[in-house]
Every structure is written in structure tokens, then in C-alpha cells.
Design a protein around this motif. Structure first.
Motif, PDB file in Angstrom:
ATOM      1  N   ALA A 165       0.831  -1.200   0.000  1.00 40.32           N
ATOM      2  CA  ALA A 165       0.000   0.000   0.000  1.00 40.32           C
ATOM      3  C   ALA A 165       0.871   1.258   0.000  1.00 40.32           C
ATOM      4  CB  ALA A 165      -0.923  -0.005   1.223  1.00 40.32           C
ATOM      5  N   VAL A 166       1.924   1.246   0.810  1.00 38.59           N
ATOM      6  CA  VAL A 166       2.828   2.403   0.871  1.00 38.59           C
ATOM      7  C   VAL A 166       3.534   2.590  -0.472  1.00 38.59           C
ATOM      8  CG1 VAL A 166       4.911   3.321   1.957  1.00 38.59           C
ATOM      9  CG2 VAL A 166       3.155   2.227   3.364  1.00 38.59           C
ATOM     10  N   LEU A 167       3.995   1.496  -1.053  1.00 38.60           N
ATOM     11  CA  LEU A 167       4.690   1.581  -2.340  1.00 38.60           C
ATOM     12  C   LEU A 167       3.773   2.116  -3.444  1.00 38.60           C
ATOM     13  CD1 LEU A 167       6.722  -1.748  -2.265  1.00 38.60           C
ATOM     14  CD2 LEU A 167       7.685   0.563  -2.382  1.00 38.60           C
ATOM     15  N   ALA A 168       2.495   1.756  -3.399  1.00 41.53           N
ATOM     16  CA  ALA A 168       1.546   2.256  -4.397  1.00 41.53           C
ATOM     17  C   ALA A 168       1.426   3.774  -4.307  1.00 41.53           C
ATOM     18  CB  ALA A 168       0.183   1.599  -4.203  1.00 41.53           C
ATOM     19  N   VAL A 169       1.372   4.287  -3.087  1.00 40.58           N
ATOM     20  CA  VAL A 169       1.271   5.738  -2.890  1.00 40.58           C
ATOM     21  C   VAL A 169       2.557   6.425  -3.342  1.00 40.58           C
ATOM     22  CG1 VAL A 169       1.007   7.569  -1.180  1.00 40.58           C
ATOM     23  CG2 VAL A 169      -0.399   5.495  -1.020  1.00 40.58           C
ATOM     24  N   VAL A 170       3.709   5.858  -2.977  1.00 40.84           N
ATOM     25  CA  VAL A 170       4.998   6.433  -3.375  1.00 40.84           C
ATOM     26  C   VAL A 170       5.125   6.434  -4.899  1.00 40.84           C
ATOM     27  CG1 VAL A 170       7.505   6.113  -3.299  1.00 40.84           C
ATOM     28  CG2 VAL A 170       6.148   5.814  -1.220  1.00 40.84           C
ATOM     29  N   CYS A 171       4.659   5.358  -5.524  1.00 36.77           N
ATOM     30  CA  CYS A 171       4.680   5.261  -6.987  1.00 36.77           C
ATOM     31  C   CYS A 171       3.917   6.421  -7.613  1.00 36.77           C
ATOM     32  CB  CYS A 171       4.078   3.931  -7.408  1.00 36.77           C
ATOM     33  SG  CYS A 171       3.843   3.717  -9.193  1.00 36.77           S
ATOM     34  N   ALA A 172       2.738   6.708  -7.073  1.00 39.75           N
ATOM     35  CA  ALA A 172       1.923   7.805  -7.599  1.00 39.75           C
ATOM     36  C   ALA A 172       2.594   9.160  -7.379  1.00 39.75           C
ATOM     37  CB  ALA A 172       0.548   7.787  -6.943  1.00 39.75           C
TER      38      ALA A 172
END
Length: 211
Positions: free
Chosen positions: A74-81
Motif C-alpha cells: 500500500a505504501v509503495l503504491a502511494v509512493v509510486c503515484a
């Protein structure tokens, strides 16, 4: 160093003359503050684009790591965005935008979109429904790209931020409530938004291209 008004003017020119207002303006103010140190150090936009791609691919890999991998995903998805938004801002601020960059950026976005859906499947969502969401997502972006409108055409309910939010909440839901099908609920919501979003884009593009 580029000032905020100059940055906003360049951003508008790069997005078909759209004048940033409301939440978009607020977001661009935050982005301006974040990217200034990167622009000052002349960090190439492709570095941020590459980092965004790596974060996107890492989302499903994190889910494979186990229970707490759901939170990492979930954190990586936000960082990706976030990285996806910063690369374009750096390009605008440093006047380093290129034709290849305009091709690479949406390509990395689509890689992330697929990776997010794979992560939800690994977290328990039905694969057939995730595949349907993926097809609708790719079709929506294909219609928008094929229309070649001077701006984004329409901002639908199923844009990049929605995809990130649904993915992150689905993964966190699967972590905090293992007794509930958090990933499945997330993919059902994604399916509804994908249908509506695809319809919005097709209808708007048809209306704007009609002779």
C-alpha cells in the motif's frame, strides 16, 4: 530558479492550456515545494520515472512477502503515484521535457496500473474481475490517447489517483480485517469506477470530435 507563477504557467502550457484551480492548484503548490530541491540539483526526470516504475512493480512483490507485505504494498503504491507526479513537474521546471518522456510517462503509468491489479489478486481478489478492470482501464487510456485532444479531454472517476487509493485501501483492508474480503471489495469498487470512467471518456471524446 523558476518561480511559482512561472511553474504554473509552464504546467498549464504542457496540459493544453488548463488553468489550475481548486485542489489541482493546491496540489501543484505542494509539488512545487517538493521538486524545487530536485530541480536545483538538476535531477533528470527519467530518474523519477524509473523510480516510479520500480515502485509499481514492487507492489505485488511486497504482497508476496506475507501479512505485513500488504502494508508495504500500500505504501509503495502511494509512493509510486507521488513519483509519477514529480517527474513531470521536474521536467516542466527545468525545461527538460522531451517527446520520449511524454511516451515513457504513460507507459510507466500502465505498468503500475497492471501491477496494482496483480497485487489485489495476490491479496485475494478474483482474477477474472481484476482482468476486466484492467481491460477497461487500458481501453479508457487508449481512447483518450487516440483522440489526440489538446488537453486531457475529461477527468473521469477512474483516473490514476482513484486507482492508487482503491489499491492502497484494498491492501490495508486485507491486513487489518483478514476475516473480510478487503481485496475483493476493492476490486468490485474498481470495477464500478472503471465502467463509469470508461463511459465518461468515450461519451466526452465522441461529443468533442463530432463534426
Amino acid at each position: 530558479m523558476t518561480s511559482l507563477p512561472d511553474f504554473l504557467a509552464r504546467w498549464s502550457a504542457a496540459h493544453g492550456g488548463i488553468e489550475p484551480r481548486g485542489p489541482v492548484l493546491g496540489w501543484l503548490r505542494v509539488v512545487f515545494v517538493v521538486v524545487r530541491p530536485l530541480a536545483r540539483r538538476r535531477v533528470p526526470p527519467w530518474v523519477l520515472t524509473g523510480a516510479s516504475a520500480l515502485c509499481g512493480v514492487a507492489v505485488p512483490l511486497a504482497v508476496l512477502a506475507g501479512r505485513w507485505g500488504l502494508l508495504a504494498g500500500a505504501v509503495l503504491a502511494v509512493v509510486c503515484a507521488l513519483l509519477d507526479g514529480l517527474d513531470g513537474a521536474v521536467a516542466v521546471m527545468t525545461d527538460t521535457a522531451t517527446a520520449w518522456g511524454r511516451v515513457l510517462d504513460p507507459l510507466v503509468d500502465r505498468i503500475g496500473d497492471v501491477a496494482f491489479l496483480v497485487a489485489l489478486v495476490l491479496a485475494g481478489a478474483p482474477g477474472w474481475l481484476a482482468a476486466g478492470v484492467g481491460v477497461l482501464t487500458l481501453l479508457q487510456e487508449s481512447v483518450r490517447a487516440s483522440a489526440r485532444l489538446p488537453d486531457v479531454g475529461v477527468v473521469s472517476v477512474w483516473e490514476r489517483p482513484s486507482r492508487v487509493i482503491v489499491t492502497a485501501l484494498g491492501l490495508v483492508g486485507a491486513l487489518v480485517s483478514p476475516g473480510l474480503p478487503g481485496a475483493t471489495i476493492a476490486i468490485v469498487i474498481a470495477a464500478v469506477l472503471a465502467v463509469v470512467g470508461f463511459t465518461q471518456v468515450v461519451v466526452t471524446v465522441r461529443r468533442r470530435l463530432r463534426p
